[in-house]
Motif scaffolding. Structure first.
Motif, mmCIF file in Angstrom:
data_model
loop_
_atom_site.group_PDB
_atom_site.id
_atom_site.type_symbol
_atom_site.label_atom_id
_atom_site.label_comp_id
_atom_site.label_asym_id
_atom_site.label_seq_id
_atom_site.Cartn_x
_atom_site.Cartn_y
_atom_site.Cartn_z
ATOM 1 N N GLY A 1 -2.015 6.334 3.941
ATOM 2 C CA GLY A 1 -3.168 5.439 3.892
ATOM 3 C C GLY A 1 -2.917 4.015 4.344
ATOM 4 N N LEU B 1 -2.347 3.233 7.575
ATOM 5 C CA LEU B 1 -2.912 3.083 8.923
ATOM 6 C C LEU B 1 -4.175 3.928 9.047
ATOM 7 N N CYS B 2 -4.975 3.591 10.042
ATOM 8 C CA CYS B 2 -6.084 4.459 10.375
ATOM 9 C C CYS B 2 -6.160 4.560 11.888
ATOM 10 N N TYR C 1 -4.480 1.583 13.822
ATOM 11 C CA TYR C 1 -4.789 0.243 13.327
ATOM 12 C C TYR C 1 -4.357 0.153 11.872
ATOM 13 N N PRO C 2 -4.111 -1.045 11.405
ATOM 14 C CA PRO C 2 -3.883 -1.181 9.963
ATOM 15 C C PRO C 2 -5.134 -0.698 9.228
ATOM 16 N N ASN C 3 -4.936 -0.044 8.116
ATOM 17 C CA ASN C 3 -6.087 0.492 7.394
ATOM 18 C C ASN C 3 -6.801 -0.615 6.644
ATOM 19 N N LEU C 4 -7.915 -1.078 7.206
ATOM 20 C CA LEU C 4 -8.668 -2.166 6.575
ATOM 21 C C LEU C 4 -9.761 -1.643 5.656
ATOM 22 N N PHE C 5 -9.921 -0.317 5.647
ATOM 23 C CA PHE C 5 -11.011 0.230 4.831
ATOM 24 C C PHE C 5 -10.727 0.053 3.331
#
Lengths: 174, 382
Positions: free
Chosen positions: B364, B366-367, B378-382
């Motif tokens: 979790g 990265l996404c 991308y870095p996981n900003l969610f």
């Protein structure tokens, strides 16, 4: 007032359905809230899934990303589970979007009725959605089917009763 | 004409070509032969005639058959000819186009001239009789003669025979090639023996040679290969073999793994191990089985299978958290990364760097952005 896009809208991974379960859940939640707030802003009550793909909600031309058909279906299904969406046909091509659920609308209407002290009096449906008194209220201009649903929800709660009158329908609040 | 035999048209070892002339028609006595116009070749041993179009159609007769020959001048509408008188054909002659002939002479008809030179050369050969000087190679060796006769067999039988001959030839070539290989393997064993004895000597004489030199020499030997590879012959089959193999792998992979950041794809390991083993090659199956033993042997190595099915060998000390953290760091640093970019950044293979990114995605951190431009993380900003 123009629609304010959430930050996710310009984040490319937002437009790819995430394989990680936790991440996907957050992503879908963001999608649901975006879809609902967009419909609310533009007062949209029905959506066509084919048209949806081309609409700016699911298609960000600026970063050249758009949500795939499958992903849109997943988002819609998620909305349906939350009670914000209802399919209008078996093929799941058109749907009703309820950015406020009928219960929520009902609550709003009931609050307004209590506020002006008109509990125990009878209103026509037209009065509620198009009358001069309700102007400025959020449920002003609500589509008939939605209004009826909201009142039905209130009726199940025992807070209103729908009466059939000569020239349409009326409602009595308790 | 019955003196001619079918031929493959090739010259024998001691045979030399003297002259050749195009546009020659053969006559059986006074009659035109049932052969077309062709090339007449005179060698030190034979008179050869070959069809101009169909080179397979080739006949020859030994010069020893000739009694004498004479010129016949050209006339109106007639080409110049050489008449060749012949001995009676021996009974054991190879088959040819004519089995019987009522004439005891043949004629060469020169449609495109050249008869004067041909006659001169034939005279020379008949006086020198060079075919007699080299008796080792008979004018018409029976071997080739009979072979030519057999290949001439028509129809399916002929084709089948040709295929059979080719197959035998190939068989011979292959067995010869493998003979060389097995010789080489014997040599390789000797090489291994040699390197081991040198290593032992060095151990004994450690006092005479400086420590530094010993180490350097040992490293040369190591880079040449494993001094004594574990083989099925030396360690039997099954579990015991794999156990020993695993131990050896543990020793030899430690250094390369540290060099490569603690992780290598199994394919890479396979290449490295087999390069080091030289001749005693390892099968992929044995390698996998040996790698599976790492854990039970408590070696500091582990075989790891990623979700995608990619298998790697990694150092036990190689921590997953660190790997994930470094992946997240790199991606946050650049904003977003593809597996290729990440591979370039780390100097890893694309396959392994992708596995790292996927791992970081799985926990979790990265996404992904899967677009027409490819898969980006991308870095996981969610």
């Amino acid at each position: 007032m123009s629609f304010e896009w959430p930050w996710q809208y310009s984040f490319p991974p937002f437009f790819t359905l995430q394989p990680n379960v936790d991440t996907r859940q957050k992503q879908l939640a963001a999608w649901c809230s975006l879809a609902l707030s967009y419909c609310r802003h533009h007062k949209l009550y029905t959506l066509d899934i084919m048209e949806a793909q081309e609409s700016p909600v699911f298609n960000n031309k600026k970063i050249e990303r758009k949500l795939s058909m499958e992903a849109i279906q997943v988002v819609f299904e998620e909305l349906r589970k939350k009670g914000n969406l209802e399919w209008l046909d078996k093929n799941k091509s058109r749907c009703l979007v309820m950015w406020r659920r009928p219960e929520e609308w009902g609550k709003l209407i009931h609050q307004w009725v209590s506020k002006i002290g008109m509990v125990n009096s009878v209103f026509t449906l037209y009065e509620l959605s198009n009358g001069d008194d309700t102007e400025g209220e959020e449920f002003h201009g609500l589509e008939d089917w939605m209004l009826l649903r909201s009142l039905q929800a209130l009726q199940t709660d025992g807070k209103a009763e729908i009466i059939t009158m000569d020239d349409g329908k009326g409602v009595k609040f308790f | 004409m019955d003196c001619f035999s079918w031929s493959n048209g090739l010259l024998e070892i001691n045979e030399t070509l003297v002259i050749q002339q195009r546009g020659v028609r053969l006559y059986d006595g006074d009659d035109k032969a049932k052969l077309d116009v062709g090339v007449a070749l005179l060698s030190t041993h034979r008179l050869i005639w070959r069809d101009v179009k169909n080179h397979e159609c080739c006949i020859a007769m030994p010069l020893s058959q000739i009694i004498f020959f004479e010129e016949q001048a050209a006339g109106i509408g007639k080409s110049a000819k050489i008449v060749i008188h012949l001995h009676a054909t021996p009974a054991n002659k190879e088959p040819g186009p004519y089995q019987h002939s009522k004439y005891s002479f043949i004629k060469l008809s020169f449609k495109e001239h050249g008869q004067i030179e041909f006659h001169r050369r034939l005279t020379e050969e008949m006086t020198q009789k060079r075919w007699e000087n080299t008796p080792a190679s008979q004018p018409i060796p029976t071997g080739t003669g009979s072979q030519a006769g057999r290949t001439r067999a028509v129809g399916i039988v002929g084709i089948e025979r040709k295929i059979e001959e080719k197959r035998k030839e190939t068989d011979k070539n292959i067995s010869e090639a493998f003979e060389d290989l097995s010789k080489l393997m014997v040599k390789a064993k000797e090489m291994v023996e040699l390197s081991r004895s040198i290593a032992n000597k060095i151990k004994d004489k450690q006092g005479d040679i400086s420590e530094d030199e010993t180490i350097r020499f040992k490293s040369y030997l190591l880079s040449m290969g494993i001094a004594d590879p574990v083989t099925r012959e030396t360690h039997g089959s099954g579990t015991h073999y794999h156990l020993q193999l695993a131990k050896q792998l543990g020793d030899m992979l430690q250094a390369p793994l540290e060099e490569r950041g603690g992780m290598m794809a199994l394919t890479e390991v396979y290449c490295l191990v087999n390069r080091a083993r030289g001749m005693e090659l390892l099968s992929p199956e044995d390698l996998v089985n040996a790698c599976k033993m790492f854990e039970s042997l408590q070696l500091p190595l582990r075989l790891r299978v990623f979700d995608s099915g990619v298998m790697v060998v990694q150092l036990q000390s190689h921590s997953e958290e660190e790997m994930i953290a470094s992946a997240l760091d790199s991606v946050s640093d650049k904003g977003s990364l593809t597996a290729e970019e990440f591979a370039k950044l780390l100097g890893l293979s694309v396959l392994l760097s992708k596995e790292r990114l996927l791992l970081a995605e799985k926990v979790g951190h990265l996404c992904r952005d899967d677009s027409v431009e490819g898969l980006r993380f991308y870095p996981n900003l969610f």
